[in-house]
Design a protein around this motif. Sequence first.
Motif, short mmCIF file in Angstrom:
data_model
loop_
_atom_site.label_atom_id
_atom_site.label_comp_id
_atom_site.label_asym_id
_atom_site.label_seq_id
_atom_site.Cartn_x
_atom_site.Cartn_y
_atom_site.Cartn_z
N GLU A 45 36.12 29.94 31.51
CA GLU A 45 36.98 29.05 30.71
C GLU A 45 38.08 29.78 29.95
OE1 GLU A 45 36.71 25.66 30.63
OE2 GLU A 45 35.26 25.97 32.23
N GLU A 46 38.08 31.12 30.03
CA GLU A 46 39.05 31.90 29.27
C GLU A 46 39.60 33.05 30.11
OE1 GLU A 46 36.90 31.62 24.91
OE2 GLU A 46 36.34 33.23 26.26
N GLY A 47 40.86 33.36 29.90
CA GLY A 47 41.46 34.56 30.44
C GLY A 47 41.60 35.55 29.28
N PHE A 48 41.95 36.77 29.60
CA PHE A 48 42.02 37.80 28.56
C PHE A 48 43.30 38.63 28.70
CE2 PHE A 48 37.59 37.03 29.65
CZ PHE A 48 37.07 36.68 28.41
N PHE A 49 43.91 38.91 27.56
CA PHE A 49 45.07 39.79 27.47
C PHE A 49 44.58 41.03 26.71
CE2 PHE A 49 48.62 41.24 24.73
CZ PHE A 49 49.47 41.68 25.73
N ILE A 50 44.61 42.19 27.35
CA ILE A 50 44.10 43.41 26.72
C ILE A 50 45.13 43.98 25.75
CG2 ILE A 50 43.22 45.74 27.10
CD1 ILE A 50 42.42 44.82 29.94
N VAL A 51 44.72 44.11 24.50
CA VAL A 51 45.58 44.67 23.46
C VAL A 51 45.35 46.18 23.36
CG1 VAL A 51 46.11 44.65 20.99
CG2 VAL A 51 45.60 42.50 22.18
N SER A 52 44.07 46.59 23.35
CA SER A 52 43.76 48.02 23.32
C SER A 52 42.43 48.25 24.01
CB SER A 52 43.71 48.54 21.88
OG SER A 52 42.64 47.95 21.16
N GLY A 53 42.24 49.48 24.49
CA GLY A 53 41.02 49.84 25.20
C GLY A 53 41.20 49.70 26.70
N GLU A 54 40.08 49.91 27.43
CA GLU A 54 40.13 49.86 28.89
C GLU A 54 39.03 48.98 29.44
OE1 GLU A 54 39.90 53.97 30.11
OE2 GLU A 54 42.07 54.20 29.93
N VAL A 55 39.35 48.31 30.54
CA VAL A 55 38.41 47.43 31.24
C VAL A 55 38.31 47.91 32.67
CG1 VAL A 55 38.00 45.07 32.05
CG2 VAL A 55 38.91 45.45 29.75
N GLN A 56 37.07 47.97 33.15
CA GLN A 56 36.81 48.38 34.53
C GLN A 56 36.70 47.13 35.40
OE1 GLN A 56 33.07 50.44 35.32
NE2 GLN A 56 34.29 52.02 36.33
N ILE A 57 37.47 47.08 36.47
CA ILE A 57 37.49 45.96 37.41
C ILE A 57 36.81 46.42 38.69
CG2 ILE A 57 38.94 44.36 38.73
CD1 ILE A 57 39.27 44.06 35.70
N THR A 58 35.82 45.66 39.15
CA THR A 58 35.15 45.97 40.42
C THR A 58 35.44 44.82 41.38
OG1 THR A 58 33.42 47.15 39.22
CG2 THR A 58 32.96 46.54 41.51
N HIS A 59 35.99 45.20 42.55
CA HIS A 59 36.34 44.20 43.58
C HIS A 59 36.11 44.83 44.95
CE1 HIS A 59 38.49 41.00 45.60
NE2 HIS A 59 39.33 41.87 46.13
N LYS A 60 35.19 44.23 45.71
CA LYS A 60 34.91 44.70 47.07
C LYS A 60 34.67 46.21 47.14
CE LYS A 60 37.40 41.06 49.46
NZ LYS A 60 38.44 40.75 50.43
N ASN A 61 33.70 46.71 46.41
CA ASN A 61 33.30 48.13 46.43
C ASN A 61 34.38 49.09 45.93
OD1 ASN A 61 30.78 47.41 47.48
ND2 ASN A 61 31.59 47.47 49.57
N LYS A 62 35.43 48.56 45.31
CA LYS A 62 36.45 49.43 44.71
C LYS A 62 36.47 49.17 43.22
CE LYS A 62 39.42 49.80 48.72
NZ LYS A 62 40.76 49.65 49.25
N THR A 63 36.78 50.22 42.47
CA THR A 63 36.82 50.11 41.01
C THR A 63 38.19 50.55 40.51
OG1 THR A 63 34.45 50.56 40.89
CG2 THR A 63 35.71 50.87 38.88
N TYR A 64 38.71 49.76 39.58
CA TYR A 64 40.02 50.03 38.98
C TYR A 64 39.85 50.00 37.46
CZ TYR A 64 41.24 48.31 43.62
OH TYR A 64 41.30 48.11 44.97
N THR A 65 40.71 50.68 36.77
CA THR A 65 40.72 50.63 35.31
C THR A 65 42.06 50.08 34.85
OG1 THR A 65 39.22 52.52 35.18
CG2 THR A 65 40.45 51.98 33.19
N VAL A 66 42.01 49.09 33.96
CA VAL A 66 43.23 48.51 33.40
C VAL A 66 43.18 48.66 31.89
CG1 VAL A 66 43.61 46.93 35.34
CG2 VAL A 66 42.27 46.17 33.37
#
Length: 128
Positions: A45-66
Motif C-alpha cells: 500500500e506504500e512506496g518509499f523515497f529513500i532520504v538516507s541510508g541504503e536498501v538492498q534489492i533482490t531480484h531474480k538471484n541478483k542483488t543491488y544496493t540503492v
Amino acid sequence: IRLSLVGSEMCIRDRLYVSMLSTPLLNATMFLPHKVLIRAGEQFEEGFFIVSGEVQITHKNKTYTVGPGAVLGLSEGMVGLPSRYTAVAATSIQLKIIDFHKVDSIINVLPSEVRAILATIIKRILTP
C-alpha cells in the motif's frame, strides 16, 4: 547526495529529490537494518523515497544496493501489481512514505483519458 548544477540550474533529477524531500504530503519514518520494506510477489500500500541510508534489492538471484533519492515500489503499487523484488534495509534508513491512497486522490482529479494512459504506460514498463 551530491547535487548537480548546470550553470546556476539544478538538474531535473536533483529538483525532484529536493521537492520530494521537502514536501509535507509525505510522512517521514526511520527503520533499522534488516527491516523488510517490500516482499517479492506481494502487493503493498506504500512506496518509499529513500532520504538516507541504503536498501538492498533482490531480484531474480541478483542483488543491488540503492540509496538516497531512490524510489521503491511506486510503479507496481500504483497499478496494484505485486512486487517483482524484495527490498530490505541494509543500514539504518530514513524514508518518506508514498501512500498510494493519497496518490490515487491526486490522480483521480486527472481526466479519465490521462489516467488510462498513465496506467497503460506503467503496466507496459513492468510487464516482462
